[in-house]
Design an enzyme around this catalytic site. Structure first.
Site, PDB file in Angstrom:
ATOM      1  N   LYS A   1       6.464  -6.638   1.126  1.00  0.00           N
ATOM      2  CA  LYS A   1       5.209  -7.372   1.357  1.00  0.00           C
ATOM      3  C   LYS A   1       5.291  -8.760   0.730  1.00  0.00           C
ATOM      4  CE  LYS A   1       2.435  -3.161   1.667  1.00  0.00           C
ATOM      5  NZ  LYS A   1       1.731  -2.099   0.962  1.00  0.00           N
TER       6      LYS A   1
ATOM      7  N   GLN B   1      -1.059  -1.244  -4.664  1.00  0.00           N
ATOM      8  CA  GLN B   1      -0.245  -0.268  -3.934  1.00  0.00           C
ATOM      9  C   GLN B   1      -0.636   1.165  -4.324  1.00  0.00           C
ATOM     10  OE1 GLN B   1       1.884  -1.034  -1.481  1.00  0.00           O
ATOM     11  NE2 GLN B   1       2.536   1.072  -1.141  1.00  0.00           N
TER      12      GLN B   1
ATOM     13  N   ASP C   1      -6.741  -4.889   2.296  1.00  0.00           N
ATOM     14  CA  ASP C   1      -6.389  -3.522   2.713  1.00  0.00           C
ATOM     15  C   ASP C   1      -7.539  -2.879   3.496  1.00  0.00           C
ATOM     16  OD1 ASP C   1      -3.950  -2.254   2.228  1.00  0.00           O
ATOM     17  OD2 ASP C   1      -4.359  -2.041   0.081  1.00  0.00           O
TER      18      ASP C   1
HETATM   19  N1  GUN Z   1       0.370   3.015   0.329  1.00  0.00           N
HETATM   20  C1  GUN Z   1       0.752   3.408   1.577  1.00  0.00           C
HETATM   21  N2  GUN Z   1       0.179   2.643   2.542  1.00  0.00           N
HETATM   22  C2  GUN Z   1      -0.587   1.741   1.879  1.00  0.00           C
HETATM   23  C3  GUN Z   1      -1.402   0.676   2.322  1.00  0.00           C
HETATM   24  O1  GUN Z   1      -1.568   0.402   3.524  1.00  0.00           O
HETATM   25  N3  GUN Z   1      -2.032  -0.032   1.337  1.00  0.00           N
HETATM   26  C4  GUN Z   1      -1.870   0.266   0.007  1.00  0.00           C
HETATM   27  N4  GUN Z   1      -2.551  -0.488  -0.876  1.00  0.00           N
HETATM   28  N5  GUN Z   1      -1.105   1.238  -0.435  1.00  0.00           N
HETATM   29  C5  GUN Z   1      -0.463   1.974   0.502  1.00  0.00           C
END
Ligand code: GUN
Length: 304
Positions: free
Chosen positions: A57, A101, A124
């Site tokens: 990311k 995350q 998110d």
């Molecule tokens: N863990 C797995 N998928 C995601 C996501 O789309 N966002 C976040 N913050 N954590 C994740």
């Protein structure tokens, strides 16, 4: 691309190529504007899969000309400490998007942490404010979760933009994918069914679907007898399994080799929905930066 209503073997929906196209558009939008979107990604601990996701990311954000902040915290970070970090990011004007995350270590209350994020920086789309806006169909100005957004982009590439009247079956009811994707399909005037672990004979419901979204986390659950000829199948699952020769392999929630004989179009795993998530995250962050600029211009009285 429009796919025929039935075909001998499914068209592959190439999420990798589509995401690259979207990322190139984001990069050129940033280059041609005076805005530098800022994305902060917070990781608690060192789970190997989460570390890879976070690095990707941050790297893609930098590639697109974003200011990227990666905050790595030790696994024993307390809830209060994490919320203090989020508060600082909330008040940092150079940060337009905050992503923590998931999953978090078990001693931290995930809900409290998500609610600590400013909803206007919640790229998110997990904060109650954003989830609530999506649930009532007021998605203008809301952040929509990235994976469901990516699913909708792939679906429209496969079928075209008019999904009205299609019967969509979502397999799985998670807050991150199943529920928001069902809300997005409903907003597109689909008839939506959600099947889950307590559904009796889910395959008999799924078999009527024009659109199948598999997001349940069970390797190869959706087999050919779940899928109507000519359906479009989007596989959100990413499951690591050991194959017959003892090798580790990534597979989806769909039995790809058999379902591709039935479906009109299908996403592969890997290379389907996965790459779309980062593209949608950066799109949400760019939108956030643009909205912040528009709000600043409005409050100073200058044209945006
Ligand atoms: N863990 C797995 N998928 C995601 C996501 O789309 N966002 C976040 N913050 N954590 C994740």
């Amino acid at each position: 691309m429009t796919v025929p209503s039935s075909s001998p073997e499914a068209t592959l929906i190439d999420g990798r190529a589509i995401s690259e196209e979207i990322l190139a558009g984001i990069k050129s939008a940033v280059e041609s504007s005076s805005i530098i979107p800022g994305l902060a990604v917070v990781l608690v601990g060192s789970d190997p899969a989460s570390s890879v996701y976070v690095r990707n990311k941050s790297a893609r954000a930098k590639d697109c000309g974003f200011q990227s902040y990666q905050v790595n915290l030790p696994p024993d970070t307390g809830e209060y400490e994490l919320i203090s970090v989020i508060s600082e990011l909330n008040s940092d004007a150079s940060v337009h998007g905050i992503l923590v995350q998931l999953p978090l270590p078990p001693h931290i209350d995930q809900k409290k942490v998500i609610e600590a994020i400013d909803p206007e920086k919640d790229v998110d789309g997990f904060h109650y404010v954003n989830a609530g806006k999506l649930a009532v169909g007021d998605s203008d100005g809301a952040f929509i979760p990235c994976t469901p957004l990516g699913v909708m982009v792939l679906l429209k590439r496969a079928i075209g933009s008019n999904l009205s009247g299609k019967h969509a079956v979502v397999v799985g009811r998670s807050n991150i994918v199943g529920k928001p994707v069902a809300a997005l399909l409903l907003a597109e005037n689909c008839s939506v069914s959600i099947v889950h672990s307590k559904t009796i004979a889910p395959e008999s419901i799924c078999r009527h679907a024009d659109i199948v979204i598999a997001a349940v986390g069970v390797p190869r659950l959706v087999t050919a007898d779940w899928v109507k000829a000519g359906a479009v199948v989007i596989d959100v699952g990413i499951n690591r399994v050991i194959d017959d020769s003892g090798k580790s392999q990534l597979v989806g929630d769909v039995d790809f080799e058999c379902v591709r004989q039935t479906a009109a179009a299908i996403t592969p795993v890997p290379g389907g929905v996965g790459p779309m998530t980062i593209a949608m995250l950066l799109r949400n962050t760019l939108d956030s930066a643009i909205r912040t600029g528009a709000r600043a211009a409005q409050s100073s009285g200058s044209p945006s």
